[in-house]
Design an enzyme around this catalytic site. Structure first.
Site, PDB file in Angstrom:
ATOM      1  N   ASP A   1     -39.956  15.806 -16.141  1.00 39.95           N
ATOM      2  CA  ASP A   1     -40.363  15.156 -17.683  1.00 39.95           C
ATOM      3  C   ASP A   1     -39.647  15.572 -18.628  1.00 39.95           C
ATOM      4  OD1 ASP A   1     -42.398  14.001 -16.253  1.00 39.95           O
ATOM      5  OD2 ASP A   1     -44.070  15.028 -16.761  1.00 39.95           O
TER       6      ASP A   1
HETATM    7  N1  URA Z   1     -44.925  17.148 -12.618  1.00 36.33           N
HETATM    8  C1  URA Z   1     -45.167  16.796 -13.673  1.00 36.33           C
HETATM    9  O1  URA Z   1     -46.395  16.376 -14.210  1.00 36.33           O
HETATM   10  N2  URA Z   1     -44.098  16.800 -14.666  1.00 36.33           N
HETATM   11  C2  URA Z   1     -42.837  17.362 -14.015  1.00 36.33           C
HETATM   12  O2  URA Z   1     -41.988  17.201 -14.872  1.00 36.33           O
HETATM   13  C3  URA Z   1     -42.928  17.648 -12.937  1.00 36.33           C
HETATM   14  C4  URA Z   1     -43.765  17.804 -11.933  1.00 36.33           C
END
Ligand code: URA
Length: 250
Positions: A107
């Protein structure tokens, strides 16, 4: 002048096996250059022009690259985007020319280990849901993560879309109080990669992830000496570990 590379290195680079497996294959007469069996795995060839075969199959050389990035917050895991900065924007121009792409997504606000490569096959296999490649995250979670969460994560939790997660390994590293509020520092290893999975797993048990960092993916560990926003090429050993892991998961 053309490129020059040892033939065993070329074959290892193209995923034909480890350097020692390739040496053995050479001894057994399974490697040819320009149609002739070679005896010395250290001979030098021009990878763009030499006709090299391994066990009778021609090996077409591609200049594969593997970068480990310590992703910072605020950039997205894509190759291009009209508005946002991407992880590719963090690379030097020369490295961008080799057209690497991120293997999976973190993310925008997640930091840590992101592999970038132009090796489509390796990327595909690392991301394949069937391979269950383990990914470990460290997170700060608002609230008091406890034994019941460890048990829940081991059994599987139900995400907002009804999906039940595979068993995951949750460990509590520490707890700390900030402004009269409790936060838990945890480590979580999952073997799948649903959208926002870690955040949604904690939401499923009524808690909120406020900081998320990926520290490993399969055999690859984040090099903690890399500052956020920096990257380096994987070592030969790291590439070999990834390839061995891929084969072990077959
Ligand atoms: N899980 C999440 O919620 N975000 C990420 O970036 C990776 C795994």
């Amino acid at each position: 002048m053309g490129k020059r590379i040892r033939v065993d290195k070329l074959l290892a680079h193209m995923g034909c096996g480890t350097r020692s497996e390739i040496k053995r294959a050479v001894k057994l007469g399974k490697v040819t250059v320009e149609g002739k069996i070679i005896k010395d795995s250290g001979i030098i060839v021009d990878p763009d022009h030499a006709i090299v075969s391994f066990e009778g199959v021609p090996v077409v050389y591609r200049d594969t690259v593997y970068f480990m990035l310590n992703k910072p917050q605020g950039v997205i895991s894509a190759t291009e985007d009209g508005r946002e900065r991407t992880v590719i924007d963090l690379l030097h121009a020369d490295d961008r020319l080799r057209e690497p792409f991120p293997v999976g997504r973190l993310d925008k606000d997640t930091v840590g280990l992101l592999l970038l490569t132009n090796d489509g096959q390796l990327a595909h296999e690392l991301l394949s849901p069937r391979k269950h490649v383990a990914k470990t995250y460290e997170a700060t979670v608002q609230g008091n993560v406890g034994e019941e969460d460890i048990d829940q994560f081991k059994l599987g939790v139900t995400l907002d879309d009804g999906y039940v997660t595979l068993p995951a390994d949750l460990q509590i590293i520490d707890r700390e109080q900030r402004d009269n509020e409790m936060f838990s520092l945890i480590s979580l290893t999952i073997t799948e990669g649903k959208f926002h999975q870690v955040k949604r797993m904690f939401e499923a048990v009524g808690k909120k992830v406020v900081y998320l960092k990926r520290v490993s993916m399969g055999p690859l560990k984040l090099d903690e000496t890399l500052p956020e926003g920096s990257y380096r090429e994987l070592t030969e050993d790291e590439v070999e570990q990834l390839r061995l892991h891929r084969r072990a998961a077959e």
